[in-house]
Design a protein around this motif. Structure first.
Motif, mmCIF file in Angstrom:
data_model
loop_
_atom_site.group_PDB
_atom_site.id
_atom_site.type_symbol
_atom_site.label_atom_id
_atom_site.label_comp_id
_atom_site.label_asym_id
_atom_site.label_seq_id
_atom_site.Cartn_x
_atom_site.Cartn_y
_atom_site.Cartn_z
ATOM 1 N N PHE A 57 51.582 35.003 29.422
ATOM 2 C CA PHE A 57 52.957 35.298 28.921
ATOM 3 C C PHE A 57 53.560 34.562 27.832
ATOM 4 O O PHE A 57 54.009 35.148 26.885
ATOM 5 C CB PHE A 57 53.906 35.021 30.126
ATOM 6 N N SER B 162 52.012 36.283 24.515
ATOM 7 C CA SER B 162 52.190 37.754 24.135
ATOM 8 C C SER B 162 53.528 37.640 23.455
ATOM 9 O O SER B 162 54.385 37.005 23.354
ATOM 10 C CB SER B 162 51.978 38.350 25.532
ATOM 11 N N TRP C 220 56.951 40.245 23.015
ATOM 12 C CA TRP C 220 57.838 40.890 23.888
ATOM 13 C C TRP C 220 57.431 42.492 23.961
ATOM 14 O O TRP C 220 57.588 43.151 24.899
ATOM 15 C CB TRP C 220 59.306 40.872 23.336
ATOM 16 N N GLU D 127 54.630 42.943 26.262
ATOM 17 C CA GLU D 127 54.930 42.927 27.714
ATOM 18 C C GLU D 127 55.856 44.049 28.063
ATOM 19 O O GLU D 127 55.790 44.535 29.225
ATOM 20 C CB GLU D 127 55.840 41.660 27.764
ATOM 21 N N SER E 35 49.576 36.108 36.235
ATOM 22 C CA SER E 35 49.991 36.915 35.156
ATOM 23 C C SER E 35 50.995 38.068 35.435
ATOM 24 O O SER E 35 51.142 37.990 36.567
ATOM 25 C CB SER E 35 48.668 37.703 34.219
ATOM 26 N N THR E 36 51.672 38.425 34.312
ATOM 27 C CA THR E 36 52.585 39.555 34.542
ATOM 28 C C THR E 36 51.934 40.685 34.892
ATOM 29 O O THR E 36 52.365 41.819 35.943
ATOM 30 C CB THR E 36 53.307 39.892 33.186
ATOM 31 N N SER F 263 44.309 35.237 32.648
ATOM 32 C CA SER F 263 45.100 36.595 32.393
ATOM 33 C C SER F 263 44.386 37.414 33.337
ATOM 34 O O SER F 263 43.565 36.994 34.347
ATOM 35 C CB SER F 263 45.505 36.890 31.107
#
Length: 253
Positions: free
Chosen positions: A95, A98, A100, A103, A146-147, A250
């Motif tokens: 995160f 990366s 915006w 994401e 991770s997201t 990730s």
């Protein structure tokens, strides 16, 4: 005639879903960004199976593209009896590394699109008294690193919530949690290193994952993990303290 709509149908699991569903007697609506690739798959699938194969070009991270797919899913004149929310990708970075924009795109494809398309599909399915939504999650849903993992965990929770609300309607919701799958997902510059990091025994084939997922849909099962190995891994991860499943690495699957 039953119709299934598959997102992310231009390669990998999506292409395999198209083949297995058409072979089983479904007409298919294939959704992805690449018209040329979709048209190629649709032509071959239709010729080989005799089923209808419709092409719908759309970028699910684009609001207009997503709404075109939602309109098709909800079309009462050509009902969709199975929605397969399969489209996805990985960033291959943490995160903090990366942008915006990256994401936001990940969130739109992995979370917003499945929710929007399910919301469009379910009222008609419930009114007809039959239908199913199949969401492709990941074994990464049991991680906290991770997201991507967070979004896939949301997919599982969302599917379970839908399944409870759909009880008694004749409509079901299923989430499939594959592990590592030998597809183009891990061919990007960001993720290709994983092909060498994990032994061959851990890699599932698209056929294994799709066969398991569709069997779970037929049973009305809410959550399925293809392969006994990943089922055990998922059970073990759920038992571990959260601090042990977090980390800066990730996407893993």
């Amino acid at each position: 005639m039953a119709t299934a709509l598959v997102t992310g149908a231009s390669a990998g699991l999506g292409e395999e879903f198209a083949w297995q569903l058409a072979t089983a007697g479904h007409d298919v609506v294939l959704v992805a960004r690449s018209r040329d690739r979709l048209s190629e798959i649709a032509d071959v699938v239709a010729s080989a199976t005799g089923q209808g194969a419709e092409v719908l070009v759309a970028d699910l991270a684009d609001p207009e593209g997503l709404e075109r797919v939602a309109t098709r899913v909800a079309d009462p004149a050509s009902p969709v009896s199975l929605l397969v929310n399969n489209a996805g990708f990985g960033l291959g970075k943490g995160f903090l590394d990366s942008t915006w924009e990256e994401e936001k795109r990940l969130l739109d494809v992995l979370v917003t699109a499945p929710m929007r398309l399910s919301h469009a599909a379910l009222p008609g399915m419930v009114a007809r008294g039959h239908g199913a939504v199949l969401n492709v999650a990941s074994i990464a849903a049991h991680l906290g690193n991770s997201t991507y993992a967070a979004h896939k965990r949301w997919v599982v929770e969302f599917t379970q919530a839908m399944s409870g609300q759909l009880a008694g309607t004749g409509v079901t919701a299923t989430a499939v949690l594959p592990g590592l799958v030998a597809t183009d997902f891990h061919s990007s510059d960001e993720l290709v290193h994983m092909r060498d990091e994990f032994p061959e025994a851990l890699w599932l084939t698209p056929e294994q994952v799709v066969t398991s997922a569709l069997a779970a849909v037929r049973r009305g099962q809410t959550v399925v993990t293809p392969s006994a190995l990943y089922g055990l891994a998922g059970a073990g991860l759920r038992l571990l303290p959260a601090r042990l499943t977090r980390g800066r690495r990730s996407q893993r699957a």
